[in-house]
Design an enzyme around this catalytic site. Structure first.
Site, mmCIF file in Angstrom:
data_model
loop_
_atom_site.group_PDB
_atom_site.id
_atom_site.type_symbol
_atom_site.label_atom_id
_atom_site.label_comp_id
_atom_site.label_asym_id
_atom_site.label_seq_id
_atom_site.Cartn_x
_atom_site.Cartn_y
_atom_site.Cartn_z
ATOM 1 C CB THR A 121 24.954 39.050 89.533
ATOM 2 O OG1 THR A 121 26.201 39.162 90.252
ATOM 3 C CG2 THR A 121 23.802 39.305 90.476
ATOM 4 N N GLY A 122 26.942 36.703 87.925
ATOM 5 C CA GLY A 122 27.982 36.591 86.914
ATOM 6 C C GLY A 122 27.573 35.668 85.776
ATOM 7 C CG ASP B 14 30.969 30.521 84.908
ATOM 8 O OD1 ASP B 14 30.841 30.991 83.765
ATOM 9 O OD2 ASP B 14 31.992 29.928 85.292
ATOM 10 C CG LEU C 199 29.892 29.946 90.788
ATOM 11 C CD1 LEU C 199 28.879 30.014 89.650
ATOM 12 C CD2 LEU C 199 30.915 28.865 90.505
ATOM 13 C CB ALA C 200 31.685 35.301 94.887
ATOM 14 C CD GLN D 175 39.309 41.376 89.931
ATOM 15 O OE1 GLN D 175 38.598 41.388 88.910
ATOM 16 N NE2 GLN D 175 40.592 41.146 89.874
ATOM 17 C CB SER E 85 41.162 29.789 87.256
ATOM 18 O OG SER E 85 41.715 30.350 86.094
ATOM 19 C CD GLU F 262 45.043 33.262 83.597
ATOM 20 O OE1 GLU F 262 45.857 34.096 84.006
ATOM 21 O OE2 GLU F 262 45.053 32.837 82.428
ATOM 22 C CE1 TYR G 12 40.394 35.231 88.883
ATOM 23 C CE2 TYR G 12 41.890 34.024 87.448
ATOM 24 C CZ TYR G 12 40.644 34.175 88.020
ATOM 25 O OH TYR G 12 39.654 33.267 87.749
ATOM 26 C CE LYS H 89 39.234 32.187 90.780
ATOM 27 N NZ LYS H 89 37.937 31.796 91.332
ATOM 28 C CG HIS I 22 33.867 28.641 81.204
ATOM 29 N ND1 HIS I 22 34.928 28.285 82.009
ATOM 30 C CD2 HIS I 22 32.939 29.193 82.016
ATOM 31 C CE1 HIS I 22 34.647 28.611 83.255
ATOM 32 N NE2 HIS I 22 33.456 29.173 83.288
HETATM 33 P P1 NDP Z 1 32.058 36.990 86.549
HETATM 34 O O1 NDP Z 1 33.088 38.043 86.705
HETATM 35 O O2 NDP Z 1 31.087 37.061 85.413
HETATM 36 O O3 NDP Z 1 31.188 36.892 87.908
HETATM 37 C C1 NDP Z 1 31.793 37.055 89.165
HETATM 38 C C2 NDP Z 1 30.703 37.077 90.216
HETATM 39 O O4 NDP Z 1 31.306 37.248 91.513
HETATM 40 C C3 NDP Z 1 29.688 38.231 90.061
HETATM 41 O O5 NDP Z 1 28.403 37.752 90.378
HETATM 42 C C4 NDP Z 1 30.167 39.225 91.110
HETATM 43 O O6 NDP Z 1 29.135 40.067 91.595
HETATM 44 C C5 NDP Z 1 30.600 38.264 92.205
HETATM 45 N N1 NDP Z 1 31.467 38.883 93.216
HETATM 46 C C6 NDP Z 1 32.620 39.564 93.015
HETATM 47 N N2 NDP Z 1 33.135 39.966 94.182
HETATM 48 C C7 NDP Z 1 32.273 39.549 95.152
HETATM 49 C C8 NDP Z 1 32.233 39.679 96.554
HETATM 50 N N3 NDP Z 1 33.203 40.322 97.209
HETATM 51 N N4 NDP Z 1 31.226 39.099 97.244
HETATM 52 C C9 NDP Z 1 30.240 38.457 96.578
HETATM 53 N N5 NDP Z 1 30.192 38.321 95.248
HETATM 54 C C10 NDP Z 1 31.212 38.860 94.542
HETATM 55 O O7 NDP Z 1 32.836 35.586 86.518
HETATM 56 P P2 NDP Z 1 32.466 34.204 85.773
HETATM 57 O O8 NDP Z 1 31.021 33.934 85.935
HETATM 58 O O9 NDP Z 1 33.082 34.203 84.436
HETATM 59 O O10 NDP Z 1 33.309 33.171 86.659
HETATM 60 C C11 NDP Z 1 32.775 32.573 87.825
HETATM 61 C C12 NDP Z 1 33.914 32.064 88.684
HETATM 62 O O11 NDP Z 1 34.691 31.126 87.962
HETATM 63 C C13 NDP Z 1 34.902 33.133 89.151
HETATM 64 O O12 NDP Z 1 35.367 32.750 90.432
HETATM 65 C C14 NDP Z 1 36.038 33.041 88.156
HETATM 66 O O13 NDP Z 1 37.243 33.513 88.708
HETATM 67 C C15 NDP Z 1 36.049 31.542 87.910
HETATM 68 N N6 NDP Z 1 36.556 31.102 86.624
HETATM 69 C C16 NDP Z 1 35.998 31.605 85.469
HETATM 70 C C17 NDP Z 1 36.407 31.124 84.255
HETATM 71 C C18 NDP Z 1 35.840 31.646 82.982
HETATM 72 O O14 NDP Z 1 36.433 31.403 81.933
HETATM 73 N N7 NDP Z 1 34.693 32.317 83.004
HETATM 74 C C19 NDP Z 1 37.435 30.055 84.165
HETATM 75 C C20 NDP Z 1 37.900 29.577 85.449
HETATM 76 C C21 NDP Z 1 37.469 30.093 86.623
HETATM 77 P P3 NDP Z 1 28.778 41.486 90.880
HETATM 78 O O15 NDP Z 1 27.834 41.126 89.777
HETATM 79 O O16 NDP Z 1 28.171 42.235 92.001
HETATM 80 O O17 NDP Z 1 30.062 42.061 90.383
HETATM 81 P P1 GDR Z 2 41.935 35.414 80.843
HETATM 82 O O1 GDR Z 2 40.833 36.054 79.878
HETATM 83 O O2 GDR Z 2 42.948 36.405 81.267
HETATM 84 O O3 GDR Z 2 42.438 34.179 80.155
HETATM 85 O O4 GDR Z 2 41.060 35.038 82.127
HETATM 86 P P2 GDR Z 2 40.833 37.347 78.951
HETATM 87 O O5 GDR Z 2 39.717 37.135 77.999
HETATM 88 O O6 GDR Z 2 40.846 38.609 79.730
HETATM 89 O O7 GDR Z 2 42.248 37.252 78.190
HETATM 90 C C1 GDR Z 2 42.579 36.156 77.350
HETATM 91 C C2 GDR Z 2 43.843 36.476 76.555
HETATM 92 O O8 GDR Z 2 43.560 37.494 75.605
HETATM 93 C C3 GDR Z 2 44.633 38.420 75.614
HETATM 94 N N1 GDR Z 2 44.172 39.731 75.117
HETATM 95 C C4 GDR Z 2 43.248 40.500 75.713
HETATM 96 N N2 GDR Z 2 42.505 40.320 76.823
HETATM 97 C C5 GDR Z 2 41.627 41.283 77.158
HETATM 98 N N3 GDR Z 2 40.832 41.102 78.230
HETATM 99 N N4 GDR Z 2 41.499 42.453 76.452
HETATM 100 C C6 GDR Z 2 42.252 42.692 75.323
HETATM 101 O O9 GDR Z 2 42.133 43.735 74.693
HETATM 102 C C7 GDR Z 2 43.161 41.661 74.926
HETATM 103 N N5 GDR Z 2 44.032 41.541 73.902
HETATM 104 C C8 GDR Z 2 44.627 40.370 74.014
HETATM 105 C C9 GDR Z 2 45.076 38.464 77.061
HETATM 106 O O10 GDR Z 2 46.369 39.043 77.175
HETATM 107 C C10 GDR Z 2 45.014 36.975 77.411
HETATM 108 O O11 GDR Z 2 46.184 36.333 77.016
HETATM 109 C C11 GDR Z 2 39.769 34.482 82.010
HETATM 110 C C12 GDR Z 2 38.942 34.947 83.222
HETATM 111 O O12 GDR Z 2 37.605 34.532 83.044
HETATM 112 C C13 GDR Z 2 39.482 34.340 84.497
HETATM 113 O O13 GDR Z 2 38.594 34.652 85.575
HETATM 114 C C14 GDR Z 2 39.548 32.828 84.315
HETATM 115 O O14 GDR Z 2 40.049 32.213 85.478
HETATM 116 C C15 GDR Z 2 40.416 32.480 83.125
HETATM 117 O O15 GDR Z 2 39.846 33.070 81.976
HETATM 118 C C16 GDR Z 2 40.506 30.981 82.881
#
Ligand code: NDP
Ligand code: GDR
Length: 323
Positions: A13-14, A16, A81-82, A84, A126, A128, A150, A154, A180
């Protein structure tokens, strides 16, 4: 034997999960999407493909649910991909973040080991993990220095994936993906917060946008093409770890300039720095070296930063118009 044309996605549902499900369906896969129970349905990102995916209940906090799904559906590929995934929340909920984002990985790896250990596994690692970076740009050999609960979780998820690969010979790969984004990005992440904020200001619904650190720099790419790298990793003969990134870095300030400019607005007239959005420990700069992914997977980012931001602004303006 598990079916090589059947894939399980946790986190479907997220952001990715929705793009990956689309990609796998287009490749002819049967897609099993794991969803956790909630009091309201949140399937917006997969509504358009919901009738083509089989949704099954489960939670990475609950190993029995994972075992049952794997036993019943026997996927040949599992994409974990799940998580927090919001960094800021991880300081408020460090234990929960550890349960889902760190131990959740062990639960699913162990469930695969006990059911079909030959199934292929993808872990969503990630950038991170690099945190206070030890070198620039960051590659697969750069040491980790996470800066948030977080990031720490990871790092655990990454190393347990490597460990199951080495201990049990599992085909377990870790994609170290840099940020992304897309029009499907959650509203709390900075890119979407900015592009949605711009759309609201443009529509006259808001006048200001409150942000935290404008100086932090990220390597931002387009989610729609990053999921292709995940899939390609699992098509390799050998499991491995790969950095997936654009190789460019930009500041939050630049993000604001481009996003407001797209809507014909001056960002400095609307952006207000609010310390509630500052983090206890910041990751100042990330930029990835994805040359291994390019050489071995043939993967390369195509969508540039300005194009990505403009796509998101246009989508949010359109969304508000329709609403
Ligand atoms: P989202 O936050 O959009 O999606 C996270 C997903 O995980 C949702 O479907 C959520 O479900 C599900 N989830 C959370 N907790 C649980 C649980 N306890 N059991 C089952 N499902 C759960 O994240 P993204 O799609 O952006 O990212 C996907 C993955 O990639 C994550 O692991 C993230 O940490 C990692 N990542 C993301 C990056 C990015 O830039 N987007 C970069 C690097 C890594 P629900 O809809 O119910 O909340
Ligand atoms: P990040 O993404 O922490 O890199 O994690 P986020 O977009 O939250 O922050 C990126 C940078 O922006 C700065 N920032 C703010 N961030 C948020 N959210 N809100 C604000 O108002 C704001 N102002 C400035 C932050 O301090 C930070 O430096 C994301 C997530 O998708 C992770 O799950 C994933 O692993 C990493 O990217 C790669």
């Amino acid at each position: 034997m598990p079916s090589t044309r059947r894939a399980l996605i946790t986190g479907v549902t997220g952001q990715d999960g929705s793009y990956l499900a689309e990609l796998l369906l287009s490749q002819g896969y049967e897609v099993i999407g794991m969803v956790r129970r909630s009091s309201t349905v949140n399937f917006e990102r997969i509504a358009h493909i919901q009738d083509r995916i089989r949704l099954v209940p489960g939670d990475v906090l609950d190993e029995v649910s994972l075992l049952e799904i794997l036993r019943e559906h026997r996927p040949g590929e599992v994409y974990n991909l799940a998580a927090q995934s919001f960094v800021q929340t991880s300081w408020r909920q460090p234990v929960f973040t550890g349960e889902a984002t760190a131990l959740g990985v062990t639960r699913i790896l162990d469930a695969i080991r006990l059911t079909d250990p030959e199934s292929r596994f993808y872990q969503a690692s990630s950038s991170e993990m690099f945190g206070r970076v030890r070198e620039t740009p960051q590659n697969e050999l750069t040491s980790f220095y996470p800066r948030s609960p977080y990031g720490v979780a990871k790092v655990y998820g990454h190393w347990i994936t490597v460990n199951y690969r080495e201990s049990y010979g599992m085909h377990a790969s870790s994609g170290i993906l840099f940020n992304h984004e897309s029009p499907r990005r959650g509203l709390e992440f900075v890119t979407r917060k900015v592009t949605h904020g711009v759309a609201k200001i443009k529509a006259g619904l808001e006048t200001e946008l409150r942000l935290g650190n404008l100086e932090s720099k990220r390597d931002w790419g387009y989610a729609g093409e990053y999921v292709k790298a995940m899939w390609t990793m699992l098509q390799q003969d050998e499991p491995d770890d790969y950095v997936v990134a654009t190789g460019e870095t930009h500041s939050v300030r630049e993000l604001c300039e481009i996003a407001f400019d797209r809507a014909g607005l001056d960002w400095e007239a609307h952006v207000v720095v609010d310390e509630q959005f500052l983090r206890p420990a910041e990751v100042d700069l990330l930029v990835g070296d994805a040359s291994k992914a390019r050489a071995k997977l043939g993967w390369k980012a195509e969508v540039g930063f300005a194009e990505l931001v403009q796509m998101m602004v246009d989508a949010d303006i359109d969304l508000l118009r329709r609403q």
